[in-house]
Write a protein that holds these residues in place. Structure first.
Motif, short mmCIF file in Angstrom:
data_model
loop_
_atom_site.label_atom_id
_atom_site.label_comp_id
_atom_site.label_asym_id
_atom_site.label_seq_id
_atom_site.Cartn_x
_atom_site.Cartn_y
_atom_site.Cartn_z
N LEU A 69 0.83 -1.21 0.00
CA LEU A 69 0.00 0.00 0.00
C LEU A 69 0.86 1.26 0.00
CD1 LEU A 69 -2.83 -0.99 2.51
CD2 LEU A 69 -3.07 -0.58 0.05
N LEU A 70 1.98 1.23 0.72
CA LEU A 70 2.86 2.40 0.74
C LEU A 70 3.34 2.74 -0.67
CD1 LEU A 70 4.55 4.49 2.38
CD2 LEU A 70 6.39 2.79 2.35
N ALA A 71 3.82 1.73 -1.39
CA ALA A 71 4.32 1.97 -2.74
C ALA A 71 3.20 2.43 -3.67
CB ALA A 71 4.99 0.71 -3.29
N GLU A 72 2.07 1.73 -3.64
CA GLU A 72 0.98 2.05 -4.56
C GLU A 72 0.38 3.42 -4.28
OE1 GLU A 72 -1.63 -1.21 -4.01
OE2 GLU A 72 -0.26 -2.68 -4.90
N LEU A 73 0.09 3.71 -3.01
CA LEU A 73 -0.55 4.99 -2.67
C LEU A 73 0.40 6.16 -2.92
CD1 LEU A 73 -2.45 4.02 0.61
CD2 LEU A 73 -3.45 4.59 -1.61
N THR A 74 1.68 5.97 -2.57
CA THR A 74 2.64 7.07 -2.78
C THR A 74 2.73 7.45 -4.25
OG1 THR A 74 3.95 6.38 -0.85
CG2 THR A 74 5.03 7.78 -2.48
N LEU A 75 2.88 6.44 -5.10
CA LEU A 75 3.01 6.73 -6.53
C LEU A 75 1.71 7.25 -7.13
CD1 LEU A 75 5.22 3.69 -7.56
CD2 LEU A 75 5.93 6.07 -7.29
N GLU A 76 0.59 6.73 -6.65
CA GLU A 76 -0.70 7.24 -7.12
C GLU A 76 -0.86 8.71 -6.76
OE1 GLU A 76 -5.43 6.85 -5.99
OE2 GLU A 76 -4.08 5.20 -5.49
N LEU A 77 -0.56 9.06 -5.51
CA LEU A 77 -0.69 10.45 -5.07
C LEU A 77 0.32 11.34 -5.78
CD1 LEU A 77 -1.27 9.87 -1.25
CD2 LEU A 77 -2.95 10.64 -2.93
N LEU B 86 -9.49 24.38 -10.89
CA LEU B 86 -10.04 24.03 -9.59
C LEU B 86 -9.48 22.70 -9.09
CD1 LEU B 86 -12.01 25.08 -7.45
CD2 LEU B 86 -13.81 23.75 -8.57
N ASP B 87 -9.33 21.75 -10.01
CA ASP B 87 -8.72 20.46 -9.62
C ASP B 87 -7.31 20.67 -9.09
OD1 ASP B 87 -10.95 19.04 -10.30
OD2 ASP B 87 -10.21 18.42 -12.28
N GLY B 88 -6.57 21.56 -9.74
CA GLY B 88 -5.21 21.82 -9.28
C GLY B 88 -5.17 22.43 -7.90
N PHE B 89 -6.04 23.42 -7.65
CA PHE B 89 -6.08 24.07 -6.34
C PHE B 89 -6.70 23.15 -5.27
CE2 PHE B 89 -6.08 28.29 -8.70
CZ PHE B 89 -4.79 28.60 -8.32
N SER B 90 -7.54 22.22 -5.70
CA SER B 90 -8.28 21.39 -4.74
C SER B 90 -7.74 19.96 -4.67
CB SER B 90 -9.76 21.36 -5.13
OG SER B 90 -10.30 22.65 -5.22
N TRP B 91 -6.45 19.77 -4.96
CA TRP B 91 -5.89 18.42 -4.95
C TRP B 91 -6.07 17.74 -3.60
CZ3 TRP B 91 -1.77 16.19 -2.23
CH2 TRP B 91 -1.40 14.92 -2.68
N VAL B 92 -5.78 18.45 -2.53
CA VAL B 92 -5.93 17.88 -1.19
C VAL B 92 -7.38 17.48 -0.94
CG1 VAL B 92 -5.77 18.35 1.29
CG2 VAL B 92 -3.96 19.13 -0.25
N LEU B 93 -8.29 18.31 -1.37
CA LEU B 93 -9.72 18.03 -1.19
C LEU B 93 -10.12 16.77 -1.95
CD1 LEU B 93 -12.57 19.00 -0.26
CD2 LEU B 93 -12.69 20.26 -2.41
N THR B 94 -9.68 16.66 -3.20
CA THR B 94 -10.07 15.52 -4.04
C THR B 94 -9.52 14.21 -3.51
OG1 THR B 94 -10.09 17.02 -5.94
CG2 THR B 94 -10.08 14.65 -6.40
N TYR B 95 -8.28 14.24 -3.04
CA TYR B 95 -7.62 13.00 -2.61
C TYR B 95 -7.53 12.90 -1.08
CZ TYR B 95 -6.31 12.07 -7.42
OH TYR B 95 -6.35 11.79 -8.76
N TYR B 96 -8.43 13.53 -0.39
CA TYR B 96 -8.34 13.58 1.07
C TYR B 96 -8.36 12.18 1.68
CZ TYR B 96 -9.00 15.31 5.80
OH TYR B 96 -8.84 15.58 7.12
N ARG B 97 -9.29 11.35 1.24
CA ARG B 97 -9.39 10.00 1.82
C ARG B 97 -8.15 9.16 1.51
NH1 ARG B 97 -14.98 7.28 0.40
NH2 ARG B 97 -14.66 8.37 -1.57
N ARG B 98 -7.63 9.28 0.30
CA ARG B 98 -6.43 8.53 -0.05
C ARG B 98 -5.22 9.02 0.74
NH1 ARG B 98 -7.28 3.89 -2.10
NH2 ARG B 98 -5.70 3.86 -3.75
N ILE B 99 -5.17 10.32 1.00
CA ILE B 99 -4.07 10.87 1.80
C ILE B 99 -4.15 10.32 3.22
CG2 ILE B 99 -3.13 12.98 2.80
CD1 ILE B 99 -4.01 14.43 0.24
N MET B 100 -5.35 10.25 3.79
CA MET B 100 -5.51 9.70 5.14
C MET B 100 -5.12 8.22 5.18
SD MET B 100 -6.46 12.13 7.18
CE MET B 100 -5.34 13.16 6.20
N GLU B 101 -5.49 7.49 4.14
CA GLU B 101 -5.11 6.08 4.07
C GLU B 101 -3.59 5.94 3.97
OE1 GLU B 101 -6.10 2.10 1.36
OE2 GLU B 101 -7.05 4.02 0.91
#
Length: 584
Positions: free
Chosen positions: A135-143, A311-326
């Protein structure tokens, strides 16, 4: 920030501490595909203007050319996405491959997997190695890829949106203000407010993710415990008790799951509403210009598409919030495991790995010697819980000899053997054993593998089939010689006595100079136990054999002994009788 520092500690050895260029080449290929996709997106945005302008002008002749251009853009986008995904998956698995090997070696090295049991071992280290590393490898590269794409699109589309916005006049309190690129500023304010609100709604998600992973792993471990001890549970008629235990573990999952989906429900509601509003904002903001015929329909559709990208660029944290928490939960769990491995602080004392000092102050050495020697000089030993057991143990034996360690139950005989094996530190003094010492515990470990590999354990390569057949025959397991290729759970297929006989077969194959046994025949009858010890005496006549056994009939087979009674720190054994609290 603490989580990011922990991530750098985990990732740096793979990205910086290796000479191979392959990971960087794969990363460069992934970045190139992502940038190519952004370039195609910019071209499609320009195509949108031309297409909708053609529709507004009823220009049928322009449609075929635009359709062909779109087909080219679509093909390039598909190639960029597919190739990028392939490079990303190869890189993720390379990272997982390296990190798994690194953690396996550290977990198994220096008996860390054993020592962790007596410290603050993190829950389910096996799950952290098997799942969290992937998960570390996959999530890091995805993000990373999503962040790169969004930032690149932001840079590309801000200029487009700024030019479409033009300069607008806003009157406040009788004063006119000229605002350049007003749609860009709307996107900035909207994304900032949305991100703050999202964090307020979902900040507890990190702790819930960590708890969910731990509770799922606890439940799996409980299920594996039932499977591994199924015979004992059946003998005890313990199914009802195990059902209660499993239900309690699953109740923990259920409670955390309800809290988790409740939090995710709030996040999803906010996210869905935010996305719908985000789609509508540019239309409302630019509609007056279109109605005033200042811009064309194509300009309006281009502005809507550009606004979404910005908006996607400015809201990256918002869009990927759950993945960032994971991702943060995975980083925390792996860092806990790494910290625990570092705290073991003890080098490997396995045979052939040199000399090391235990954190208790004593040393366990395996110097090279033509004739195996056991030398114990002033060794103090404590239990895993820290209770003093033995003080100033001193003895010396040289091969060939058969030495019996004697003493009352609970005085530290098995702990002394663990010190010899390097599994347990001695508080002071020195202890030396042979370079090729082989240890035979009461319950031998039989891996789930072919019988050939099991009998050859712990050798990395199996012995010759004829040698294995000879060894099995000498220990009374000749019937198993025809099953060397069979893969099975031998620890459940063989009886306790057969498992111990298999341990003696391993000794015959490895022919160690020093043999250390802890109740190695406890599940054999006295006649069979005597036969096994005599087999070792006859087959390994030049070896130093050290054993702990409570079978009195075996005493005649030993020519030397260590009596631990003079070295006891305090009395041990059966305590004073006490009245039963249940009466009777």
């Amino acid at each position: 920030m603490k989580t990011f520092r922990a991530f750098l500690r985990l990732a740096a050895p793979f990205w910086i501490g290796r000479a191979r260029p392959r990971p960087w080449l794969l990363l460069a290929a992934t970045v190139a595909c992502s940038l190519g996709f952004v370039r195609v997106s910019v071209a499609i945005n320009a195509w949108n203007k031309e297409f909708y302008d053609a529709l507004a002008a009823f220009d049928a002749g322009a449609i075929p050319g635009l359709a062909a251009a779109y087909a080219v853009y679509l093909t390039l986008a598909v190639v960029a996405i597919a190739a990028g995904n392939w490079f990303l998956k190869r890189l993720a698995f390379d990272w997982r491959d390296w990190a798994t090997d690194d953690h396996q070696r550290r977990w198994l090295g220096g008996h860390a997997h054993y020592r962790l049991r007596f410290g603050d071992e993190p829950d389910n280290p096996d799950q952290r190695i098997a799942e969290d590393i992937a998960l570390l490898a996959e999530l890091t590269l995805e993000l990373f890829r999503s962040f790169l794409v969004n930032v690149t699109r932001l840079g590309a589309f801000v200029a487009i949106l700024w030019s479409i916005s033009g300069t607008q006049t806003v009157t406040l309190a009788g004063t006119d203000f000229l605002i350049d690129g007003y749609l860009v500023w709307i996107a900035v304010v909207y994304s900032a407010v949305s991100t703050l609100l999202m964090h307020a709604v979902g900040h507890r998600l990190l702790a819930l993710k960590i708890d969910q992973q731990a509770r799922e792993a606890d439940y799996r471990a409980a299920l594996m415990g039932v499977r591994n001890w199924s015979e004992q549970i059946a003998f005890h008629r313990g199914e009802a008790a195990e059902l209660v235990r499993l239900s309690c573990r699953f109740d923990d999952i259920r409670r955390n799951w309800h809290a988790l989906i409740g939090r995710e429900f709030r996040i999803e509601c906010f996210s869905a509403a935010q996305m719908r509003v985000a789609w509508f904002i540019p239309i409302v903001a630019i509609l007056p210009l279109y109605l005033q015929r200042t811009i064309t329909l194509g300009d309006m559709m281009q502005a809507q598409n550009a606004f979404s990208s910005v908006l996607d660029g400015f809201s990256w944290v918002l869009t990927y919030y759950r993945r960032i928490m994971e991702w943060a939960a995975v980083v925390r769990r792996l860092q806990q495991l790494n910290d625990a491995l570092e705290r073991t602080g003890l080098p490997s004392h396995s045979a052939g790995h040199g000399t090391g000092a235990g954190d208790g102050g004593g040393t366990v050495d395996r110097p090279f010697a033509v004739r195996p020697v056991l030398c114990i000089d002033g060794v103090d030993i404590v239990s895993p819980a820290g209770r003093p057991l033995l003080s100033a143990v001193t003895a010396r034996f040289e091969a060939p000899a058969h030495v019996r360690i004697d003493g009352p139950s609970g005085c530290g005989k098995s702990t002394l053997l663990r010190v010899m094996a390097g599994l347990h530190p001695c508080r002071s003094g020195t202890l030396s054993v042979g370079t090729d010492a082989m240890f035979l515990p009461q319950h031998s470990y039989l891996p789930n593998d072919s019988l050939r590999a099991v009998v050859s354990y712990p050798s990395e390569r199996p012995f010759d089939d004829r040698a294995i057949a000879w060894a099995l025959g000498r220990v009374g397991l000749a019937r198993l010689s025809a099953e060397l290729d069979r893969h099975a759970e031998w620890s459940t297929l063989l009886s306790g006595g057969e498992r111990q006989r298999l341990g003696f077969a391993q000794l015959l194959l490895h022919r160690p100079g020093t043999v250390v046994m802890d109740e190695a025949t406890s599940q054999l009858d006295e006649e069979s136990s005597i036969a096994m010890y005599r087999l070792i005496r006859d087959t390994l006549p030049d070896s130093l054999v050290i054993a702990v056994t409570h079978q009195l009939g075996l005493a005649m087979l030993f020519d030397r002994s260590i009596d631990l009674r003079p070295f006891l720190v305090e009395a041990c054994g059966v305590g004073e009788p006490m009245p039963c609290p249940l009466g009777g």
